[in-house]
Design a protein around this motif. Structure first.
Motif, PDB file in Angstrom:
ATOM      1  N   UNK A 113       0.818  -1.210   0.000  1.00  0.00           N
ATOM      2  CA  UNK A 113       0.000   0.000   0.000  1.00  0.00           C
ATOM      3  C   UNK A 113       0.856   1.266   0.000  1.00  0.00           C
ATOM      4  N   UNK A 114       2.019   1.211   0.635  1.00  0.00           N
ATOM      5  CA  UNK A 114       2.918   2.370   0.627  1.00  0.00           C
ATOM      6  C   UNK A 114       3.319   2.729  -0.801  1.00  0.00           C
ATOM      7  N   UNK A 115       3.446   1.724  -1.662  1.00  0.00           N
ATOM      8  CA  UNK A 115       3.904   1.924  -3.043  1.00  0.00           C
ATOM      9  C   UNK A 115       2.754   2.004  -4.046  1.00  0.00           C
ATOM     10  N   UNK A 116       1.516   1.914  -3.570  1.00  0.00           N
ATOM     11  CA  UNK A 116       0.375   1.795  -4.475  1.00  0.00           C
ATOM     12  C   UNK A 116      -0.117   3.151  -4.961  1.00  0.00           C
ATOM     13  N   UNK A 117      -0.216   3.276  -6.295  1.00  0.00           N
ATOM     14  CA  UNK A 117      -0.824   4.458  -6.909  1.00  0.00           C
ATOM     15  C   UNK A 117      -1.712   4.084  -8.084  1.00  0.00           C
ATOM     16  N   UNK A 118      -2.072   2.797  -8.203  1.00  0.00           N
ATOM     17  CA  UNK A 118      -2.938   2.372  -9.296  1.00  0.00           C
ATOM     18  C   UNK A 118      -3.812   1.220  -8.821  1.00  0.00           C
ATOM     19  N   UNK A 119      -4.801   0.892  -9.641  1.00  0.00           N
ATOM     20  CA  UNK A 119      -5.778  -0.117  -9.255  1.00  0.00           C
ATOM     21  C   UNK A 119      -5.186  -1.516  -9.120  1.00  0.00           C
ATOM     22  N   UNK A 120      -4.333  -1.986 -10.033  1.00  0.00           N
ATOM     23  CA  UNK A 120      -3.799  -3.352  -9.879  1.00  0.00           C
ATOM     24  C   UNK A 120      -3.087  -3.577  -8.546  1.00  0.00           C
ATOM     25  N   UNK A 121      -2.236  -2.628  -8.153  1.00  0.00           N
ATOM     26  CA  UNK A 121      -1.544  -2.786  -6.873  1.00  0.00           C
ATOM     27  C   UNK A 121      -2.513  -2.696  -5.696  1.00  0.00           C
ATOM     28  N   UNK A 122      -3.546  -1.877  -5.827  1.00  0.00           N
ATOM     29  CA  UNK A 122      -4.552  -1.787  -4.768  1.00  0.00           C
ATOM     30  C   UNK A 122      -5.273  -3.115  -4.596  1.00  0.00           C
ATOM     31  N   UNK A 123      -5.594  -3.763  -5.714  1.00  0.00           N
ATOM     32  CA  UNK A 123      -6.242  -5.071  -5.645  1.00  0.00           C
ATOM     33  C   UNK A 123      -5.314  -6.093  -4.986  1.00  0.00           C
ATOM     34  N   UNK A 124      -4.031  -6.074  -5.382  1.00  0.00           N
ATOM     35  CA  UNK A 124      -3.065  -7.005  -4.795  1.00  0.00           C
ATOM     36  C   UNK A 124      -2.983  -6.805  -3.288  1.00  0.00           C
ATOM     37  N   UNK A 125      -2.884  -5.554  -2.850  1.00  0.00           N
ATOM     38  CA  UNK A 125      -2.785  -5.270  -1.419  1.00  0.00           C
ATOM     39  C   UNK A 125      -4.019  -5.746  -0.670  1.00  0.00           C
ATOM     40  N   UNK A 126      -5.193  -5.532  -1.251  1.00  0.00           N
ATOM     41  CA  UNK A 126      -6.432  -5.953  -0.597  1.00  0.00           C
ATOM     42  C   UNK A 126      -6.574  -7.471  -0.574  1.00  0.00           C
ATOM     43  N   UNK A 127      -6.120  -8.132  -1.615  1.00  0.00           N
ATOM     44  CA  UNK A 127      -6.141  -9.593  -1.614  1.00  0.00           C
ATOM     45  C   UNK A 127      -5.266 -10.142  -0.485  1.00  0.00           C
ATOM     46  N   UNK A 128      -4.103  -9.541  -0.306  1.00  0.00           N
ATOM     47  CA  UNK A 128      -3.183 -10.015   0.730  1.00  0.00           C
ATOM     48  C   UNK A 128      -3.760  -9.779   2.118  1.00  0.00           C
TER      49      UNK A 128
END
Length: 284
Positions: A113-128
């Protein structure tokens, strides 16, 4: 008459004292360690879950629909996480190792989440973090049941629920305080990561394995099949799905709605952060 009064006094004293031995017994230190762990975990989890829709819509610039997809993916992962946590906790892996998995996953989610600025990374963070929450709740509750007698469990879970509520409130409050002091939204997720790190250390140092080895090997997957045959349990699952759907809808949309209505007159970063901090105070 004297005997009746004396007996009544003894009964009242006994009722009050039934709580004190449970709270003070050294054998129930594991309950207190679990309560501290829940406080740490829920403070970090509550902080992240509350601020994800606010931060990624108001400051990162994602649409509310996109953020909703990210949060929804985490909830679906949480369902799988509960099954995974139940399987691991009942297997040779045990309760403590399952809690360690949950802590490591939550740390990883905060880092993403610290590195997230787009939807794909947001989805990955939420999945984890969804997997993390599922593993945590199942293993923590099982570990608490392991160390308490049946007549003491309502006391134990009352303590855990109190820690849960305090953690959620502290997470929202501390996030609002951070936003009012620090200009960078990354500070929210770094702080959440530090809380998860403290949770990880607590598990490693204070939590003991409570799973009892059985003389005969058990089929964990068969246990799921037996549980699904319980009609009362199936009804309970349906009610929980409806209730948690309502809670998720309210908790994710109300803060964003109030933020939008309170900051529509100004679009500066400073006013947006002040708005986020003010909304956080409403939900503390």
């Amino acid at each position: 008459m004297i005997n009746v009064r004396a007996t009544s006094h003894e009964l009242l004293t006994t009722n009050h004292m039934t709580y004190l031995p449970f709270l003070l017994q050294s054998s129930n230190r594991q309950v207190w360690f679990q309560a501290i762990g829940r406080l740490l975990y829920q403070t970090g989890y509550g902080l992240i879950q509350f601020y994800i829709p606010l931060v990624f819509v108001k400051q990162v610039g994602l649409s509310a629909t996109a953020v909703g997809i990210g949060i929804g993916s985490g909830s679906l992962a949480g369902v799988l996480g509960h099954f995974l946590g139940g399987y691991l906790a009942d297997s040779q892996y045990g309760r403590k190792n399952t809690l360690l998995v949950s802590a490591i996953l939550s740390l990883l989610a905060a880092s993403v989440l610290v590195l997230t600025h787009n939807l794909p990374l947001l989805i990955v963070a939420n999945l984890i973090i969804g997997l993390s929450a599922g593993c945590y709740w199942t293993a923590a509750d099982a570990a608490t049941i392991d160390v308490t007698a049946s007549e003491e469990r309502h006391h134990a879970f009352a303590i855990l629920v109190l820690a849960d509520s305090l953690g959620n409130g502290l997470g929202v409050f501390s996030g609002g305080l951070l936003l009012s002091l620090i200009d960078r939204i990354e500070a929210l997720f770094i702080f959440g990561g530090l809380l998860f790190l403290g949770f990880l250390v607590l598990i490693q140092v204070a939590i003991v394995e409570t799973r009892q080895d059985t003389p005969e090997p058990t089929n964990t997957l068969q246990g799921f099949a037996v549980a699904f045959k319980d009609q009362v349990l199936r009804l309970f699952v349906v009610v929980n799905i409806l209730f948690t759907t309502y809670v998720a809808l309210v908790s994710s949309t109300l803060p964003l709605y109030f933020t939008n209505t309170s900051s529509h007159l100004s679009s500066t970063t400073e006013s947006t952060q002040a708005s986020l901090a003010s909304i956080a105070n409403l939900f503390t």
